[in-house]
Design a protein around this motif. Structure first.
Motif, PDB file in Angstrom:
ATOM      1  N   UNK A 100      12.752  17.223  35.552  1.00  0.00           N
ATOM      2  CA  UNK A 100      11.303  17.319  35.763  1.00  0.00           C
ATOM      3  C   UNK A 100      10.564  16.310  34.900  1.00  0.00           C
ATOM      4  N   UNK A 101      10.897  16.254  33.599  1.00  0.00           N
ATOM      5  CA  UNK A 101      10.207  15.323  32.709  1.00  0.00           C
ATOM      6  C   UNK A 101      10.565  13.879  33.033  1.00  0.00           C
ATOM      7  N   UNK A 102      11.807  13.640  33.465  1.00  0.00           N
ATOM      8  CA  UNK A 102      12.190  12.284  33.844  1.00  0.00           C
ATOM      9  C   UNK A 102      11.380  11.795  35.035  1.00  0.00           C
ATOM     10  N   UNK A 103      11.213  12.656  36.038  1.00  0.00           N
ATOM     11  CA  UNK A 103      10.407  12.288  37.201  1.00  0.00           C
ATOM     12  C   UNK A 103       8.948  12.065  36.806  1.00  0.00           C
ATOM     13  N   UNK A 104       8.447  12.920  35.899  1.00  0.00           N
ATOM     14  CA  UNK A 104       7.066  12.766  35.424  1.00  0.00           C
ATOM     15  C   UNK A 104       6.877  11.434  34.715  1.00  0.00           C
ATOM     16  N   UNK A 105       7.816  11.094  33.822  1.00  0.00           N
ATOM     17  CA  UNK A 105       7.717   9.849  33.063  1.00  0.00           C
ATOM     18  C   UNK A 105       7.801   8.629  33.985  1.00  0.00           C
ATOM     19  N   UNK A 106       8.655   8.684  34.995  1.00  0.00           N
ATOM     20  CA  UNK A 106       8.769   7.558  35.923  1.00  0.00           C
ATOM     21  C   UNK A 106       7.473   7.358  36.711  1.00  0.00           C
ATOM     22  N   UNK A 107       6.879   8.472  37.141  1.00  0.00           N
ATOM     23  CA  UNK A 107       5.614   8.372  37.870  1.00  0.00           C
ATOM     24  C   UNK A 107       4.517   7.783  36.983  1.00  0.00           C
ATOM     25  N   UNK A 108       4.470   8.222  35.725  1.00  0.00           N
ATOM     26  CA  UNK A 108       3.463   7.696  34.811  1.00  0.00           C
ATOM     27  C   UNK A 108       3.730   6.226  34.487  1.00  0.00           C
ATOM     28  N   UNK A 109       5.004   5.854  34.342  1.00  0.00           N
ATOM     29  CA  UNK A 109       5.340   4.459  34.026  1.00  0.00           C
ATOM     30  C   UNK A 109       4.867   3.521  35.130  1.00  0.00           C
ATOM     31  N   UNK A 110       4.968   3.969  36.379  1.00  0.00           N
ATOM     32  CA  UNK A 110       4.495   3.142  37.486  1.00  0.00           C
ATOM     33  C   UNK A 110       2.989   2.912  37.389  1.00  0.00           C
ATOM     34  N   UNK A 111       2.263   3.937  36.964  1.00  0.00           N
ATOM     35  CA  UNK A 111       0.802   3.798  36.827  1.00  0.00           C
ATOM     36  C   UNK A 111       0.466   2.901  35.636  1.00  0.00           C
ATOM     37  N   UNK A 112       1.241   3.020  34.552  1.00  0.00           N
ATOM     38  CA  UNK A 112       1.022   2.157  33.384  1.00  0.00           C
ATOM     39  C   UNK A 112       1.165   0.693  33.780  1.00  0.00           C
ATOM     40  N   UNK A 113       2.156   0.397  34.619  1.00  0.00           N
ATOM     41  CA  UNK A 113       2.408  -0.987  35.016  1.00  0.00           C
ATOM     42  C   UNK A 113       1.223  -1.613  35.741  1.00  0.00           C
ATOM     43  N   UNK A 114       0.497  -0.807  36.514  1.00  0.00           N
ATOM     44  CA  UNK A 114      -0.625  -1.365  37.283  1.00  0.00           C
ATOM     45  C   UNK A 114      -1.969  -1.213  36.571  1.00  0.00           C
ATOM     46  N   UNK A 115      -2.040  -0.280  35.605  1.00  0.00           N
ATOM     47  CA  UNK A 115      -3.333  -0.025  34.955  1.00  0.00           C
ATOM     48  C   UNK A 115      -3.443  -0.638  33.574  1.00  0.00           C
ATOM     49  N   UNK A 116      -2.322  -0.774  32.865  1.00  0.00           N
ATOM     50  CA  UNK A 116      -2.362  -1.285  31.495  1.00  0.00           C
ATOM     51  C   UNK A 116      -2.912  -0.290  30.496  1.00  0.00           C
ATOM     52  N   UNK A 117      -2.936   1.008  30.813  1.00  0.00           N
ATOM     53  CA  UNK A 117      -3.511   2.015  29.916  1.00  0.00           C
ATOM     54  C   UNK A 117      -2.595   2.267  28.724  1.00  0.00           C
ATOM     55  N   UNK A 118      -3.120   2.064  27.524  1.00  0.00           N
ATOM     56  CA  UNK A 118      -2.360   2.307  26.304  1.00  0.00           C
ATOM     57  C   UNK A 118      -2.173   3.806  26.075  1.00  0.00           C
ATOM     58  N   UNK A 119      -3.214   4.580  26.359  1.00  0.00           N
ATOM     59  CA  UNK A 119      -3.107   6.025  26.164  1.00  0.00           C
ATOM     60  C   UNK A 119      -2.027   6.595  27.074  1.00  0.00           C
ATOM     61  N   UNK A 120      -2.022   6.157  28.331  1.00  0.00           N
ATOM     62  CA  UNK A 120      -1.008   6.650  29.264  1.00  0.00           C
ATOM     63  C   UNK A 120       0.378   6.141  28.888  1.00  0.00           C
ATOM     64  N   UNK A 121       0.454   4.921  28.346  1.00  0.00           N
ATOM     65  CA  UNK A 121       1.736   4.397  27.879  1.00  0.00           C
ATOM     66  C   UNK A 121       2.302   5.277  26.766  1.00  0.00           C
ATOM     67  N   UNK A 122       1.437   5.635  25.807  1.00  0.00           N
ATOM     68  CA  UNK A 122       1.900   6.504  24.721  1.00  0.00           C
ATOM     69  C   UNK A 122       2.373   7.843  25.252  1.00  0.00           C
ATOM     70  N   UNK A 123       1.635   8.392  26.212  1.00  0.00           N
ATOM     71  CA  UNK A 123       2.022   9.675  26.797  1.00  0.00           C
ATOM     72  C   UNK A 123       3.337   9.542  27.571  1.00  0.00           C
TER      73      UNK A 123
END
Length: 369
Positions: free
Chosen positions: A83-106
């Protein structure tokens, strides 16, 4: 005269006397369906039923219980890893397109939290191995070593998140796709909260402090995911520093989790137990017929299972067989009164006669050394 007796060691065939070790509220010795005791003993009819009902503290059945608890822990770990692996992968994809530092840390913290399942899983597998002549207590301590790895992993994620946030403060850059970042934050919160509830429930059921701590860690991660929403909101309003500032706040939250996790692991490594468990064990022992006093009592965690060592005072005129029976009754009472206790070593000391020297004085100089 003294008598030593340890649960699960060199038990004679047919010496069977156990129920579930999880006790209902009420009398510390009473098991489900048992009637009240007279002077610590079951009524004759209930005692006969107690003796005839299949129940055991034998090593084989104790091992089955230990294996089942480890299996439940493993299931919780692998499910939460997915579950957490899938969550992290989904967030990583958003980090790649948004550049959000807060989301990167999360995202980094969620990934680190998912990876903590690996050392804990190894520890649970090792803990299922039987004791050997070299590792006479078994391999339960592997769980404590896994706790150290978890603490180091949390520390590394805090350092990375903090460094990234400071770098973005010194070199501000705009965040893209703020609405997508907000959705990713909500996904992170949902994934972490589900994992937290699952880990805590299973950890408490099997007595694993490491798994409960990991669940609380996941819950904190969920709230840090919600903090990313603030960064996304600030970016949407044109405040570029909102994202790195929220990143620093998340770093602070990770450091607080690190402090609590390190404290819990340190206590386990130092053999700390809840004083309430000691009180409960002493109360149960004092109600055992034939026990005239409780001496030194020690409890220690080995992985997610407890062991006990205790000295009880018995009648100085008791025979060896009588002292042994009292020791077995005391052991039985402990196994029922203390949750997740799987072994107890009971030493019976004779009540001293007037003017009699303490036979333990012979050992005093060894203790002082």
């Amino acid at each position: 005269m003294s008598d030593r007796h340890e649960h699960g060691q060199d038990r004679k065939p047919g010496h069977r006397h156990s129920h579930s070790h999880e006790q209902p509220q009420g009398h510390p010795h009473q098991h489900p369906g048992a009637s009240p005791r007279h002077h610590g003993r079951l009524l004759p009819g209930r005692r006969l039923r107690h003796l005839l009902t299949p129940h055991s503290h034998e090593t084989a059945e104790k091992l089955d219980s230990a294996l089942e608890s480890s299996a439940r822990g493993l299931r919780a770990l692998w499910v939460s890893l997915a579950v957490l692996g899938a969550t992290a992968l989904a967030q990583a994809a958003v980090v790649a397109v948004s550049g959000s530092v807060a989301l990167l840390g999360d995202t980094v913290h969620n990934a680190a939290d998912a990876l903590t399942a690996v050392p804990l899983g190894i520890a649970f597998v090792l803990g299922r191995r039987a004791a050997t002549r070299r590792f006479t207590y078994g391999y339960g301590r592997a769980e404590d070593l896994a706790g150290i790895v978890i603490v180091l992993t949390i520390a590394a994620s805090a350092a990375f998140a903090g460094w990234t946030a400071v770098d973005r403060l010194l070199d501000p850059r705009p965040m893209n796709h703020a609405p997508v970042v907000a959705v990713a934050a909500l996904v992170g919160f949902a994934g972490n909260e589900w994992v937290a509830r699952y880990r805590i429930r299973v950890g408490r059921a099997i007595g694993s402090a490491a798994l409960v701590a990991d669940g609380l860690h996941a819950r904190t991660d969920g709230f840090t995911s919600l903090a990313v929403l603030l960064g996304a909101g600030g970016a949407a309003l044109g405040w570029q520093l909102a994202d790195p500032i929220v990143g620093l706040a998340i770093t602070t939250a990770i450091v607080l989790v690190l402090r609590d996790a390190a404290r819990e692991v340190f206590r386990r490594l130092m053999d700390a137990v809840d004083p309430a468990l000691v009180d409960r064990a002493e109360q149960a022992l004092r109600q055992v017929p034939g026990v005239r006093g409780v001496g030194e009592l020690r409890l220690r965690w080995i992985g997610h299972r407890l062991r006990a060592e205790v000295a009880v005072v018995v009648d100085g005129g008791a025979t060896v067989r009588e002292a042994h029976r009292i020791a077995v009754d005391a052991e039985h009472a402990l196994l029922h009164a203390v949750p997740r206790l799987t072994a107890a070593l009971v030493h019976a000391d004779p009540e001293p006669a007037p003017g009699e020297h303490d036979p333990h004085l012979l050992l005093a100089h060894h203790a002082a050394a």
